[in-house]
Design a protein around this motif. Structure first.
Motif, mmCIF file in Angstrom:
data_model
loop_
_atom_site.group_PDB
_atom_site.id
_atom_site.type_symbol
_atom_site.label_atom_id
_atom_site.label_comp_id
_atom_site.label_asym_id
_atom_site.label_seq_id
_atom_site.Cartn_x
_atom_site.Cartn_y
_atom_site.Cartn_z
ATOM 1 N N PHE A 172 23.584 32.930 -78.969
ATOM 2 C CA PHE A 172 22.276 33.582 -78.992
ATOM 3 C C PHE A 172 22.391 34.914 -79.725
ATOM 4 C CE2 PHE A 172 22.617 31.336 -74.926
ATOM 5 C CZ PHE A 172 21.466 30.560 -74.908
ATOM 6 N N TRP A 216 14.015 41.989 -74.241
ATOM 7 C CA TRP A 216 15.054 41.307 -75.005
ATOM 8 C C TRP A 216 14.626 39.865 -75.227
ATOM 9 C CZ3 TRP A 216 18.956 43.544 -77.504
ATOM 10 C CH2 TRP A 216 19.226 44.885 -77.182
ATOM 11 N N SER A 241 11.587 33.390 -84.269
ATOM 12 C CA SER A 241 12.847 32.854 -83.742
ATOM 13 C C SER A 241 13.235 31.558 -84.431
ATOM 14 C CB SER A 241 12.723 32.598 -82.232
ATOM 15 O OG SER A 241 12.542 33.801 -81.521
ATOM 16 N N GLU A 292 19.403 31.051 -82.254
ATOM 17 C CA GLU A 292 20.137 30.282 -81.248
ATOM 18 C C GLU A 292 20.744 29.059 -81.916
ATOM 19 O OE1 GLU A 292 18.982 27.810 -77.173
ATOM 20 O OE2 GLU A 292 17.528 29.160 -78.073
ATOM 21 N N TYR A 346 11.289 33.723 -76.608
ATOM 22 C CA TYR A 346 11.293 33.599 -78.067
ATOM 23 C C TYR A 346 10.113 34.354 -78.669
ATOM 24 C CZ TYR A 346 14.481 29.733 -77.096
ATOM 25 O OH TYR A 346 15.531 28.983 -76.650
ATOM 26 N N CYS A 371 21.337 44.696 -82.107
ATOM 27 C CA CYS A 371 21.118 43.424 -81.439
ATOM 28 C C CYS A 371 22.349 43.108 -80.583
ATOM 29 C CB CYS A 371 20.903 42.316 -82.468
ATOM 30 S SG CYS A 371 19.372 42.497 -83.402
ATOM 31 N N CYS A 384 15.253 36.164 -77.789
ATOM 32 C CA CYS A 384 16.213 35.419 -78.590
ATOM 33 C C CYS A 384 15.611 35.183 -79.969
ATOM 34 C CB CYS A 384 16.526 34.088 -77.907
ATOM 35 S SG CYS A 384 17.668 33.072 -78.849
ATOM 36 N N THR A 385 16.237 35.766 -80.992
ATOM 37 C CA THR A 385 15.746 35.562 -82.354
ATOM 38 C C THR A 385 16.448 34.396 -83.040
ATOM 39 O OG1 THR A 385 17.284 37.175 -83.283
ATOM 40 C CG2 THR A 385 15.083 37.971 -82.659
ATOM 41 N N LEU A 420 20.248 38.274 -79.634
ATOM 42 C CA LEU A 420 19.199 38.913 -78.845
ATOM 43 C C LEU A 420 18.759 40.203 -79.510
ATOM 44 C CD1 LEU A 420 20.917 38.518 -75.353
ATOM 45 C CD2 LEU A 420 19.450 36.885 -76.568
ATOM 46 N N TYR A 426 18.247 32.583 -68.923
ATOM 47 C CA TYR A 426 18.000 31.443 -69.805
ATOM 48 C C TYR A 426 18.318 30.124 -69.096
ATOM 49 C CZ TYR A 426 18.476 28.186 -73.694
ATOM 50 O OH TYR A 426 18.363 27.095 -74.519
#
Length: 126
Positions: A103, A112, A37, A117, A33, A80, A114-115, A105, A18
């Motif tokens: 994050f 994987w 997300s 953040e 994403y 997750c 990022c849902t 994940l 990231y």
């Protein structure tokens, strides 16, 4: 790294990836994403890959460098990974600022992503 639990390995790899992308070319962050997300950036809410990438690419600096001080990762009951990052960043010629970022994940179609953040600068009004 092999002696760490798998969620720590995945979380650490994600965090490294990231910030490499963020520091080098924020336009490439869309790959991490999905359309569902969500991002909270300094209290502002953004939902969806396009809105998140638009926010991140419109931030008012040309160059940035993140330095990670600490990171923690936990597995969640629904498979997750929750990751929290503490560090410092330097944008353009501004002073160095502390930040916290969290994050969530999820493994989505074999990758994987990022849902969720949340980002905050470590600024305090005293």
């Amino acid at each position: 790294m092999g002696d760490k639990p798998i969620w720590e390995q995945i979380g650490s790899s994600f965090v490294q990836h990231y910030y490499q992308l963020f520091d080098a070319d924020r336009t490439q962050l869309g790959a991490i994403y999905i359309d569902a997300s969500c991002l909270t950036w300094e209290g502002q809410q953004f939902q969806g890959k396009a809105a998140i990438v638009e926010k991140l690419t419109s931030l008012p600096f040309q160059k940035i460098q993140h330095s990670i001080t600490a990171q923690d990762h936990q597995p969640t009951p629904d498979s997750c990974i929750l990751s929290m990052v503490v560090g410092q960043l330097k944008a353009d010629d501004d002073q160095v600022l502390g930040f916290q970022q969290t994050f969530l994940l999820k493994n989505f179609q074999g990758a994987w992503v990022c849902t969720n953040e949340v980002f905050r600068l470590a600024l305090h009004n005293v």
